[in-house]
Motif scaffolding. Sequence first.
Motif, PDB file in Angstrom:
ATOM      1  N   PHE A   1     -41.540   4.016  33.372  1.00 14.13           N
ATOM      2  CA  PHE A   1     -41.487   3.476  34.989  1.00 14.13           C
ATOM      3  C   PHE A   1     -41.057   2.114  34.904  1.00 14.13           C
ATOM      4  CE2 PHE A   1     -43.379   0.923  38.352  1.00 14.13           C
ATOM      5  CZ  PHE A   1     -42.790   1.487  39.277  1.00 14.13           C
TER       6      PHE A   1
ATOM      7  N   ALA B   1     -36.946   1.099  36.074  1.00 10.11           N
ATOM      8  CA  ALA B   1     -36.825   0.304  37.281  1.00 10.11           C
ATOM      9  C   ALA B   1     -36.114  -0.902  36.832  1.00 10.11           C
ATOM     10  CB  ALA B   1     -38.257  -0.144  37.698  1.00 10.11           C
TER      11      ALA B   1
ATOM     12  N   THR C   1     -32.464  -2.244  38.232  1.00 19.04           N
ATOM     13  CA  THR C   1     -32.101  -3.574  38.691  1.00 19.04           C
ATOM     14  C   THR C   1     -30.907  -4.265  37.761  1.00 19.04           C
ATOM     15  OG1 THR C   1     -34.395  -3.690  38.888  1.00 19.04           O
ATOM     16  CG2 THR C   1     -33.343  -5.821  38.814  1.00 19.04           C
TER      17      THR C   1
ATOM     18  N   TYR D   1     -33.348   4.255  40.089  1.00 21.11           N
ATOM     19  CA  TYR D   1     -34.244   3.679  41.085  1.00 21.11           C
ATOM     20  C   TYR D   1     -34.828   4.823  41.684  1.00 21.11           C
ATOM     21  CZ  TYR D   1     -36.181   0.196  44.342  1.00 21.11           C
ATOM     22  OH  TYR D   1     -37.148  -0.429  45.019  1.00 21.11           O
TER      23      TYR D   1
ATOM     24  N   ALA E   1     -37.285   6.318  39.564  1.00 18.81           N
ATOM     25  CA  ALA E   1     -38.598   5.353  39.456  1.00 18.81           C
ATOM     26  C   ALA E   1     -39.331   5.649  40.517  1.00 18.81           C
ATOM     27  CB  ALA E   1     -38.014   4.202  39.286  1.00 18.81           C
ATOM     28  N   MET E   2     -38.925   5.751  41.725  1.00 19.40           N
ATOM     29  CA  MET E   2     -39.785   5.818  43.043  1.00 19.40           C
ATOM     30  C   MET E   2     -40.631   7.196  42.848  1.00 19.40           C
ATOM     31  SD  MET E   2     -37.699   4.180  45.936  1.00 19.40           S
ATOM     32  CE  MET E   2     -36.428   5.180  45.980  1.00 19.40           C
TER      33      MET E   2
ATOM     34  N   ALA F   1     -42.076  -1.034  42.187  1.00 19.83           N
ATOM     35  CA  ALA F   1     -40.626  -0.609  41.925  1.00 19.83           C
ATOM     36  C   ALA F   1     -39.811  -1.801  42.759  1.00 19.83           C
ATOM     37  CB  ALA F   1     -40.115   0.791  42.471  1.00 19.83           C
TER      38      ALA F   1
END
Length: 294
Positions: free
Chosen positions: A2, A6, A10, A237, A240-241, A249
């Motif tokens: 995770f 994330a 970024t 992203y 990741a959510m 996150a």
Amino acid sequence: MFFIIALTATFAYALQGVLMAKVYRQSDRLSSVAYRGLSLLISMSPLLLLVPQSDFTEFSGLLPQLLLAASLAALANWANAIAFVRLPVGIASALSMAFTALFVALLGQVFLDEQLSPQQWLMGAVTLAMVLLLGASQRRGTPLTSSDYRPLSGILASAGYGSLMSYALILVAGMSRASHPFLVGYAWEASIGLMAMLFALARGRLSAKPGFQRISWSRFRQILVFASPTALGTGCYAYAMTLGPLAIAAAILSTMMVFSMLLGWWLLAERPRLRQWAMMSLVCMSVVALKLVS
């Protein structure tokens, strides 16, 4: 996994942000937001090859949420552009990401029933505080004129970005958990461009300000290349959510300024000072601590 995904998102967002800054400084911001989204129709299309056919047929039920999320994100990006005019870029970026993480944490508990432990709240707050201090330590890249520099207006614009984008992310998180995250990410980014174009056209019709501005094919190719890291950022992203709390996150995403400063040094010759290196180290350590308590 995770945290790795994330952080990858970024970095990708930071890269496209630094590259797109050149476009935003030379063109109408709302039109540039629209062209960025339209370019993603091309650059993000490979993600669709990873989406099962069954997810396409079931996605139509999410169109109302998609249009709302895209409209909110288009307005949020416009507010963020205003903050960049009214405040030094470093401070505006830090405030926008901090407000986003704060609103996401609050809305996540209401809409997604994501309950964070006291340790996660504490380390998330420490991470955001470090990001704000890092933003405050930046020098202005270009001195702002007295007419442009309006701190209160910039802070309100940053808060507007955070409130609008956080609700958009809540909607995207819900859609990503109901459908394939790559399909959701592609449709969301492309729809942001379409909604921004409609807003620009409406601006030209309803006010004396210019509407949707046309650009050359060479400028569009430049936007296509500069915005292309968004494909990796949004794909990671959105995924990741589906793996962890949205609030965590968002806290990780707030460290985007660290990558932006490093990339700005490399690509724009904006060299960080010693104090900024120290603050970047503290931000990195706070993210590691956030991982340990999660």
